[in-house]
Design an enzyme around this catalytic site. Structure first.
Site, PDB file in Angstrom:
ATOM      1  N   ILE A  55       0.825  -1.221   0.000  1.00 40.21           N
ATOM      2  CA  ILE A  55       0.000   0.000   0.000  1.00 40.21           C
ATOM      3  C   ILE A  55       0.854   1.264   0.000  1.00 40.21           C
ATOM      4  CG2 ILE A  55      -2.036  -1.029   1.089  1.00 40.21           C
ATOM      5  CD1 ILE A  55      -0.957   0.561   3.704  1.00 40.21           C
ATOM      6  N   ASN A  95       5.393   1.607   8.450  1.00 46.11           N
ATOM      7  CA  ASN A  95       4.341   0.811   7.812  1.00 46.11           C
ATOM      8  C   ASN A  95       2.940   1.331   8.128  1.00 46.11           C
ATOM      9  OD1 ASN A  95       6.253  -0.758   6.677  1.00 46.11           O
ATOM     10  ND2 ASN A  95       6.055  -2.460   8.095  1.00 46.11           N
ATOM     11  N   TYR A 144       2.352   1.091  18.818  1.00 42.09           N
ATOM     12  CA  TYR A 144       1.265   0.627  17.952  1.00 42.09           C
ATOM     13  C   TYR A 144       0.060   1.574  18.086  1.00 42.09           C
ATOM     14  CZ  TYR A 144      -2.781  -2.183  16.641  1.00 42.09           C
ATOM     15  OH  TYR A 144      -3.959  -2.609  16.096  1.00 42.09           O
TER      16      TYR A 144
END
Ligand code: UDP
Length: 331
Positions: A55, A95, A144
């Protein structure tokens, strides 16, 4: 057509299966770089157009968005391990944030303005009250959670500046597997509690490590809100409908609203499997809040969504899968 990023992953593949069942005439595009996903998770239907792509590659994503005339993106692709995010923040910012912004750029170029985004209860951090509603302050205590919060903020900005419509879904703890036995949870390495317990029940692991029993909870172990992956999937179907009817941005918690401690989960697994499951106590895992339980009233009210599975059913479906995984290793 609609496009799913991370379509070969755990939650993405369950969403696709639910979507294709719900809309029997439909087709769907699945994009996955297979860094964590499994091509085997997409072999369930010929109505899935699989594109192996990253992506973060804006040019390639522009081509794909144009090729299929994509209307809505359902964005699952991400790294999702709390522990790893603490050890390797660069991977997570790269990412989860930068690649997502590259995807957004492709959407902008192609005029795609509808997106459902996988966010997380990890954006809240340590609860100042419980259960957590969407208004709860967001102070993530792990990387995260930070990367997901940053993406929520980007979405809000794109919505205000460019008229995007989005729904961000803050998942609590996804678990369980589809009853068909065709797809289930398979991370490599596995770090999530329920698969680790069930692999221990199968004798594939020596003992379950309990990360801390000195938390301020009734039995000293962390409390989480486990939600079946197919309940998450149905919420995404409702979210797509919602954002098409309600331009702008909205955020929903997705949880069962029931808290279970690590020991509760182990005991449920013992009952379901009928097996002895040895445990060992170890240190707390960095980045773990003691308690994360959802108030999901908003999703129930505005999305008309309810959960169908309780913890026992979550474990039963996960147990069926763990005994007969369809893609046990490799991709
Ligand atoms: N946990 C544990 N032992 C393990 C894996 C997880 O005690 O081997 C605990 C973890 O500390 C957390 C809960 O189980 O309180 C759920 O962890 P998981 O990694 O499944 O999901 P997370 O909450 O990180 O999204």
């Amino acid at each position: 057509m609609d496009l799913v990023t991370g379509g070969a992953g755990y939650i993405g593949s369950h969403f696709i299966k639910t979507y294709l069942n719900r809309f029997p005439e439909s087709e769907i595009v699945a994009v996955d770089n297979l860094s964590q996903g499994h091509a085997g998770a997409l072999s369930m239907s010929s109505r899935i157009h699989f594109e192996q792509e990253d992506i973060g590659n804006t040019e390639a994503m522009v081509e794909i968005l144009r090729k299929y005339e994509i209307k809505t993106v359902i964005h699952f692709a991400a790294n999702c391990y709390v522990g790893e995010s603490q050890e390797n923040p660069a991977k997570y910012f790269q990412n989860n944030c930068i690649h997502t912004l590259n995807l957004f750029k492709a959407m902008q170029i192609c005029g795609v303005k509808q997106i459902v985004f996988s966010s997380t209860c990890a954006t809240y951090g340590n609860p100042v009250y419980s259960p957590l509603d969407e208004q709860h302050p967001q102070n993530p205590i792990n990387v995260y959670g930070s990367t997901k919060l940053m993406t929520e903020q980007a979405l809000r900005a794109y919505s205000l500046a460019q008229g995007w419509s989005y729904v961000a879904l803050r998942y609590f703890n996804a678990a369980g597997a589809d009853e068909s036995g065709l797809i289930g949870e398979r991370h490599d390495p596995e770090t999530h509690l329920i698969p680790l317990i069930l692999q221990t029940a199968l004798g594939k692991r020596k003992a379950v490590q309990i990360y801390g029993n000195d938390y301020d909870t009734p039995d000293g172990t962390c409390i989480r809100d486990y939600i079946h992956v197919n309940d998450l999937a149905t919420a995404h179907i409702a979210a797509i409908k919602y954002l098409r009817e309600n331009p702008g941005g909205e955020i929903f918690n997705l949880g069962s609203t029931r808290g279970s401690s690590v020991l509760d989960v182990i005991n449920t697994c013992r009952k379901v499997t009928g097996r002895d499951i040895p445990v060992e106590y170890s240190a707390r895992r960095p980045g773990d809040p003691p308690l994360l339980v959802a108030n999901a009233e908003k999703a129930q009210r505005l999305l008309g969504w309810t959960t169908r599975y309780d913890l026992r059913q979550i474990v039963e479906t996960a147990w069926q899968w763990e005994q007969h995984p369809q893609f046990p290793s490799g991709r």
